[in-house]
Design a protein around this motif. Structure first.
Motif, PDB file in Angstrom:
ATOM      1  N   UNK A   1     -15.148 -13.010   5.079  1.00  0.00           N
ATOM      2  CA  UNK A   1     -14.334 -14.073   4.417  1.00  0.00           C
ATOM      3  C   UNK A   1     -14.523 -15.249   4.974  1.00  0.00           C
ATOM      4  N   UNK A   2     -14.632 -16.526   4.205  1.00  0.00           N
ATOM      5  CA  UNK A   2     -15.028 -17.592   4.674  1.00  0.00           C
ATOM      6  C   UNK A   2     -13.541 -18.559   4.631  1.00  0.00           C
ATOM      7  N   UNK A   3     -13.130 -18.994   5.961  1.00  0.00           N
ATOM      8  CA  UNK A   3     -12.047 -19.569   6.362  1.00  0.00           C
ATOM      9  C   UNK A   3     -12.287 -20.688   6.962  1.00  0.00           C
ATOM     10  N   UNK A   4     -11.990 -22.139   6.573  1.00  0.00           N
ATOM     11  CA  UNK A   4     -12.313 -23.287   7.119  1.00  0.00           C
ATOM     12  C   UNK A   4     -13.855 -23.519   7.586  1.00  0.00           C
ATOM     13  N   UNK A   5     -14.683 -22.912   6.957  1.00  0.00           N
ATOM     14  CA  UNK A   5     -15.919 -23.067   7.468  1.00  0.00           C
ATOM     15  C   UNK A   5     -16.452 -21.929   8.199  1.00  0.00           C
ATOM     16  N   UNK A   6     -15.566 -20.955   8.473  1.00  0.00           N
ATOM     17  CA  UNK A   6     -16.022 -20.072   9.685  1.00  0.00           C
ATOM     18  C   UNK A   6     -15.863 -18.834   8.833  1.00  0.00           C
ATOM     19  N   UNK A   7     -16.944 -17.706   9.303  1.00  0.00           N
ATOM     20  CA  UNK A   7     -17.022 -16.308   8.761  1.00  0.00           C
ATOM     21  C   UNK A   7     -16.120 -15.620   9.589  1.00  0.00           C
ATOM     22  N   UNK A   8     -15.037 -14.835   9.154  1.00  0.00           N
ATOM     23  CA  UNK A   8     -14.191 -13.942   9.636  1.00  0.00           C
ATOM     24  C   UNK A   8     -14.464 -12.449   9.076  1.00  0.00           C
ATOM     25  N   UNK A   9     -14.141 -11.450   9.720  1.00  0.00           N
ATOM     26  CA  UNK A   9     -14.184 -10.151   9.006  1.00  0.00           C
ATOM     27  C   UNK A   9     -12.711  -9.732   8.882  1.00  0.00           C
ATOM     28  N   UNK A  10     -12.584  -8.910   7.932  1.00  0.00           N
ATOM     29  CA  UNK A  10     -11.222  -8.478   7.650  1.00  0.00           C
ATOM     30  C   UNK A  10     -11.343  -7.023   7.185  1.00  0.00           C
ATOM     31  N   UNK A  11     -10.269  -6.103   7.347  1.00  0.00           N
ATOM     32  CA  UNK A  11     -10.246  -4.787   7.059  1.00  0.00           C
ATOM     33  C   UNK A  11      -9.231  -4.585   6.247  1.00  0.00           C
ATOM     34  N   UNK A  12      -9.322  -3.944   5.027  1.00  0.00           N
ATOM     35  CA  UNK A  12      -8.326  -3.852   4.041  1.00  0.00           C
ATOM     36  C   UNK A  12      -7.978  -2.506   3.438  1.00  0.00           C
ATOM     37  N   UNK A  13      -6.549  -1.914   3.436  1.00  0.00           N
ATOM     38  CA  UNK A  13      -6.261  -0.541   3.057  1.00  0.00           C
ATOM     39  C   UNK A  13      -5.068  -0.606   2.191  1.00  0.00           C
ATOM     40  N   UNK A  14      -5.080   0.044   1.001  1.00  0.00           N
ATOM     41  CA  UNK A  14      -4.117  -0.096   0.053  1.00  0.00           C
ATOM     42  C   UNK A  14      -3.714   1.148  -0.573  1.00  0.00           C
ATOM     43  N   UNK A  15      -2.541   1.714  -0.508  1.00  0.00           N
ATOM     44  CA  UNK A  15      -1.952   2.986  -1.148  1.00  0.00           C
ATOM     45  C   UNK A  15      -1.510   2.713  -2.263  1.00  0.00           C
ATOM     46  N   UNK A  16      -1.867   3.466  -3.436  1.00  0.00           N
ATOM     47  CA  UNK A  16      -1.224   3.295  -4.912  1.00  0.00           C
ATOM     48  C   UNK A  16      -0.042   3.926  -4.745  1.00  0.00           C
ATOM     49  N   UNK A  17       0.803   3.440  -5.884  1.00  0.00           N
ATOM     50  CA  UNK A  17       2.106   4.280  -6.065  1.00  0.00           C
ATOM     51  C   UNK A  17       2.408   3.844  -7.475  1.00  0.00           C
ATOM     52  N   UNK A  18       2.761   5.029  -8.410  1.00  0.00           N
ATOM     53  CA  UNK A  18       3.116   4.689  -9.577  1.00  0.00           C
ATOM     54  C   UNK A  18       4.568   4.458  -9.830  1.00  0.00           C
ATOM     55  N   UNK A  19       4.783   3.176 -10.691  1.00  0.00           N
ATOM     56  CA  UNK A  19       6.129   2.614 -10.810  1.00  0.00           C
ATOM     57  C   UNK A  19       6.693   3.277 -11.808  1.00  0.00           C
ATOM     58  N   UNK A  20       8.212   3.321 -12.099  1.00  0.00           N
ATOM     59  CA  UNK A  20       8.763   4.006 -13.211  1.00  0.00           C
ATOM     60  C   UNK A  20       8.355   3.300 -14.823  1.00  0.00           C
TER      61      UNK A  20
END
Length: 742
Positions: free
Chosen positions: A493-512
């Motif tokens: 990602x580009x934040x304030x002109x600097x390149x940063x690395x991020x790791x994303x993990x998301x778990x799905x859940x069904x809502x009513x």
């Protein structure tokens, strides 16, 4: 259980009538149907004498392992019979045959008398009518017996064959044989069924002990039914006595398990005692005193066990315990009666009631255990129904609790504001529209974006993603939206002109409402990525250095091989040529050795796929070509098919040792025959190489030159043991090398 009590009353009634039925006189008709013969002339090793029937033979009249005696009886007939006459013998032991007027009528069963056991069978012989005549007829009964049980002859009844069969023989056969067969099959069926249950339900060990009791009881009952022995008399007697003893002791264990009072030491002591006497029985099956002693502890323990069973029955008031207690009392009384009869108080014709009572008791115990299993199944079925209703009630409670948990989850999401990772909840409606329902402060700071901007337009977060990684993130989300699954993504990602690395993990859940909520975390992994890149660069540098060092090492080893091999030989040839001490012939031989050494190094090190056997084949070809014009015979023995693969450097050293040994035999030994043997012992995992010749031999005080030194040095390099010794005639060079297991 009213049906069981009725069955028990019938059983007790049958047991009470057993002595009357089995001890009734053989002549049961309303009018005399036969002649009773109660006097006989006995011929035995003690001589001939008159005896009264029933008669028991003494040990002096029989051999311990078995012998035969003859009883002679007289039948006076006023006239020759017009109808068939039968001869009924209630009991004889062990086996016997009937003769009428010197003619063999029949035996108690087919086969050798020494292998027959008929003492438990009533016998009805039907001689041919023509064998009888008016006046005195002589019946001779040959009896085979031993010291293992009472042997002798009961009263003999002669009469109308049909009436004897109907009124005397058939009732006796039904009570003494048919009943036992029926009980044996019943006990066997219950025993096998119980063993299957016991092996399936390991915690219910009572079924296992009951099944074993049944099997040994069936083996004991077979002694009362079988006529011809399938085994030797000694082994059969031992098997019968051992089966009875084991059945009695196993029944005690079954009762203890039935009352729930079993202990580990009960099993050890009971089975230990039974197996001890089983061993002793094998050495002395004919010793009736030993049999009495072996059963004596059972009779002594039985009253004690009965007393405890009474106490346990009163405490539990369980109908099964009460019935078992009553059966145990009756069985003990029958056992005491038979023990007293066997010890000498009974006559020759007395019948054992213990096995019949024991078998009937076992059948009733089997009904008890079956009833217990049925009750357990019914209880389990009722418990299952209760459990289902309880589960239904708990499901309603859990549904209510679920709503509470959802509210708690919302609170928990708010608590994530304080943790050092960015958290978010992205909800996707059934029609595919995304929206953020929660964003932590850390997540907003990580992407340098405002909450209002992302809440208004969730796609605004994509503007922070590095252009080279944007399509990967979009495709990953598209896959997750089409088929909900755990989302994992790592990118820049580009934040304030600097390149940063991020790791994303998301778990799905069904809502009513049918929406899908992706609860995820975002972690800044820039430091980790930089460290990973640094490690990769360092690893590549180390790899290049290792390759460079390996090449240098290989180059140095190759130069060393060239220097030690043909390089040294060329240097020697040059010095000899400068001094004028080498002839053209010697120079030619020297050059051949240099070429052979060069081929050896090149063939071995240039082809990493060549095995030791391939390299030996190349050497053999070159040596045969080299010695083709010489009066020398080379013999090879190669047996290394099962040897593990060797390193090329090890193969080169071994080939150099063989080459040096052959060169020494060619140059110094004046040999006519050279034997080269290379074998591998799989069991010892040992490679053995020998080079022997029939030349002048190894000197008593050898001068170790450079060639021998090089051979020893190479052997040490590969970890082998080298030995050079005279072989009378000639010299033998032997090498031994332990190889790792394949």
């Amino acid at each position: 259980m009213p049906w069981f009590w009725r069955l028990l009353l019938v059983f007790w009634g049958l047991q009470a009538w057993h002595p009357l039925l089995l001890g009734a006189p053989p002549e049961t008709a309303a009018e005399p149907v036969a002649l009773r013969l109660q006097s006989a002339s006995l011929t035995s090793p003690l001589g001939e004498r008159t005896v009264t029937l029933p008669h028991v033979l003494s040990h002096q009249e029989l051999d311990a392992k078995g012998s035969r005696v003859r009883y002679r009886l007289s039948v006076d007939l006023p006239k020759a019979p017009e109808q068939a006459l039968g001869v009924f013998i209630n009991k004889l032991s062990l086996a016997g045959a009937l003769y009428l007027n010197g003619e063999l009528v029949d035996q108690c069963a087919d086969g050798d008398l020494a292998r027959l056991r008929c003492q438990h069978h009533p016998l009805l012989f039907k001689p041919a009518t023509q064998l009888w005549h008016a006046g005195i007829n002589t019946l001779e009964i040959e009896v085979h017996g031993n010291h293992g049980q009472l042997s002798g002859l009961s009263e003999v009844v002669v009469g109308d064959a049909h009436r004897l069969y109907r009124d005397v023989y058939l009732p006796q056969f039904m009570w003494r044989i048919t009943l036992k067969e029926w009980l044996a099959w019943s006990v066997l069926t219950l025993g096998l069924l119980s063993l299957v249950i016991g092996l399936s339900l390991r915690e219910e060990s009572v079924y296992l002990w009951y099944g074993l009791t049944c099997l040994f009881l069936v083996a004991s009952l077979s002694n009362l039914i079988a006529k011809e022995l399938p085994l030797s008399m000694h082994f059969w007697n031992w098997l019968t006595l051992t089966s009875r003893l084991l059945a009695a002791h196993l029944f005690v264990l079954t009762c203890l398990h039935l009352f729930g009072k079993q202990r580990a030491w009960h099993t050890r002591w009971t089975l230990g005692y039974a197996l001890l006497f089983a061993t002793v029985f094998y050495a002395a099956t004919e010793n009736s005193l030993l049999v009495l002693v072996a059963y004596l502890p059972v009779l002594l323990i039985a009253p004690v066990l009965i007393g405890f069973m009474l106490r346990w029955s009163v405490q539990s008031r369980d109908s099964r315990h009460i019935v078992t207690f009553g059966l145990m009392i009756l069985l003990f009384m029958l056992g005491l009666r038979d023990w007293l009869m066997f010890s000498g108080l009974g006559g020759f014709e007395f019948m054992y009631l213990t096995l019949l009572g024991f078998a009937t008791t076992i059948v009733l115990i089997g009904f008890l255990l079956t009833r217990q299993l049925i009750d357990s199944l019914r209880s389990a079925r009722g418990f299952s129904a209760t459990l289902e209703s309880t589960v239904a009630a708990r499901t309603l409670e859990l549904s209510s609790a679920l709503e509470t948990i959802q509210r708690i989850e919302q609170t928990a999401l708010k608590l994530t504001e304080a943790i050092p990772v960015g958290t978010y909840v992205l909800e996707v409606s059934p029609d595919g529209k995304p929206r953020f329902s929660f964003l932590s402060k850390r997540w907003l700071e990580m992407f340098n974006i405002t909450r209002e901007l992302v809440m208004a337009d969730p796609t605004q977060v994509l503007s922070r993603v590095h252009p080279d990684d944007l399509m990967d993130l979009v495709n990953r989300h598209r896959q997750v939206f089409l088929q909900p699954q755990v989302l994992t993504w790592e990118g820049r990602i580009l934040v304030r002109g600097e390149t940063r690395w991020v790791s994303v993990e998301a778990v799905p859940r069904t809502l009513p409402d049918g929406s899908t909520a992706f609860e995820g975390v975002s972690v800044d992994v820039t430091f980790y990525k930089h460290a990973q890149a640094a490690v990769k660069i360092a690893h590549e540098q180390l790899t290049r250095m290792a390759i460079h060092d390996s090449k240098n090492e290989e180059r140095e080893m190759l130069l060393q091989d060239m220097h030690d091999g043909f390089g040294s030989q060329l240097a020697t040839a040059r010095l000899m040529a400068d001094a004028g001490k080498i002839s053209p012939g010697d120079l030619s031989v020297l050059l051949q050795e240099c070429m052979a050494d060069l081929y050896l190094v090149a063939d071995t090190l240039s082809n990493a796929h060549n095995s030791f056997l391939d390299s030996l084949a190349d050497m053999r070809f070159r040596l045969q070509k080299r010695t083709a014009h010489l009066p020398i015979a080379l013999a090879w023995e190669l047996d290394i098919d099962k040897a593990p693969k060797l390193l090329q450097r090890t193969i080169l050293q071994l080939l150099r040792i063989i080459q040096e040994a052959v060169n020494n035999a060619l140059k110094h030994a004046q040999a006519k025959h050279i034997q080269i043997s290379v074998t591998f012992d799989p069991e010892a995992s040992q490679l053995r190489i020998t080079v022997s010749d029939n030349g002048t031999g190894y000197p008593d005080k050898p001068v170790l030159g450079r060639g021998v030194y090089n051979m020893q040095q190479r052997a040490r390099t590969v970890g082998a043991t080298l030995l050079i010794a005279p072989s009378h005639p000639g010299t033998c060079v032997s090498l031994s090398l332990l190889l790792p297991q394949a």
